[in-house]
Design an enzyme around this catalytic site. Structure first.
Site, mmCIF file in Angstrom:
data_model
loop_
_atom_site.group_PDB
_atom_site.id
_atom_site.type_symbol
_atom_site.label_atom_id
_atom_site.label_comp_id
_atom_site.label_asym_id
_atom_site.label_seq_id
_atom_site.Cartn_x
_atom_site.Cartn_y
_atom_site.Cartn_z
ATOM 1 C CG HIS A 166 -0.250 -0.056 2.535
ATOM 2 N ND1 HIS A 166 0.222 1.047 3.195
ATOM 3 C CD2 HIS A 166 0.060 -1.116 3.321
ATOM 4 C CE1 HIS A 166 0.784 0.687 4.330
ATOM 5 N NE2 HIS A 166 0.704 -0.632 4.436
ATOM 6 C CG ASP A 167 -0.418 4.263 1.203
ATOM 7 O OD1 ASP A 167 -1.274 4.984 0.679
ATOM 8 O OD2 ASP A 167 -0.651 3.547 2.202
ATOM 9 N N GLY A 206 5.025 -1.078 2.753
ATOM 10 C CA GLY A 206 4.205 0.102 2.537
ATOM 11 C C GLY A 206 5.003 1.389 2.459
#
Length: 262
Positions: A121-122, A139
């Site tokens: 994520h991200d 992440g």
């Protein structure tokens, strides 16, 4: 519709260009958008608020746009954005972003993503990147353009890797890697610059020599980091033809929040 295999499941609301190909048993979610010329292989799941650009090739058994592996995620409509002309090989996992960051996981253009790569994520990835088999990004990782990560490289959350940097096989990255630097080992340490890659991309011998001098100021001079940055400033002023590359290194170091490998 002849480009979509009859066993594929395309949920109502999905937006696929008429030239998109979808293989057998793939599942495309309602909030997915896929641009012209992209080919989706068999047994691929694309879900979430995912946008995929033009002329990508996505091989079988990939998972794109699934919920992030973050216990704070509560179903927010975060996103995955994939650009154009990417090659995405088998068994990859790209997750959505989270509201704790920009809310989007992003892959740019012309990247080569090999089998079993995980992009958490991200993460923010630029263009012309190569991630070899089993490279794993935690992440919030940022990769600049032209980065190459060797097989089984693992990158700690929030790390940044600068443009044209490279890691060796099984490198474990726990701090930032400046542009042009090659890193190796567990934990990863500097191992010179990626001079061969720079030659292939058209860097002149003079530019490569200037980057090597900057590397030596950071890693071979025994200077404290702040003094090494000042040395880079001086080199930048004395090498106008390579100033942009030295500045890239100097500004990367100045903006590093985790500290650079050293």
């Amino acid at each position: 519709m002849s480009r979509i295999h009859p066993t594929a499941v395309i949920e109502s609301g999905a937006q696929l260009d008429s030239s998109v190909e979808v293989g057998a048993y793939s599942v495309i979610g309602a909030n997915v958008r896929i641009g012209a010329g992209t080919k989706v292989g068999p047994h691929v799941v694309i879900e979430g608020h995912t946008t995929i650009g033009r002329d990508n090739q996505i091989f079988q058994f990939g998972s794109l746009g699934a919920a992030p592996q973050d216990k704070k995620y509560a179903g927010e409509p975060t996103r995955l954005e994939i650009g154009d002309r990417n090659t995405i090989r088998e068994f990859v996992t790209f997750n959505l972003g989270t509201t704790q960051d920009a809310g989007v996981t992003r892959l740019g253009d012309d990247n080569w993503i090999m089998a079993y790569v995980h992009i958490a994520h991200d993460c923010q990835l630029g263009n012309n990147i190569i991630l070899a088999n089993n490279a794993t990004l935690a992440g919030h990782v940022h990769l600049g353009d032209w980065v190459f990560l060797g097989g089984f490289t693992s990158v700690h959350q929030f790390c940044k890797i600068g443009a044209h940097a490279m890691t060796a096989f099984t490198a474990a990255v726990s701090q930032d890697i400046p542009p042009f630097v090659t890193a190796a080992g567990n934990r990863a340490v500097p191992a010179g610059i990626n001079s061969e890659g720079l030659k292939r991309r058209g860097f002149t011998p003079e530019q490569i020599a200037a980057i090597k001098r900057a590397y030596k100021a950071i890693y071979r001079s025994s200077l404290p980091l702040e003094e090494a940055r000042q040395a880079l400033q001086q080199q930048e002023e004395n090498s106008p033809e390579s100033a942009a590359y030295i500045r890239l290194m100097r500004e990367f170091i100045a903006s590093s929040s985790r500290g650079i490998i050293r």
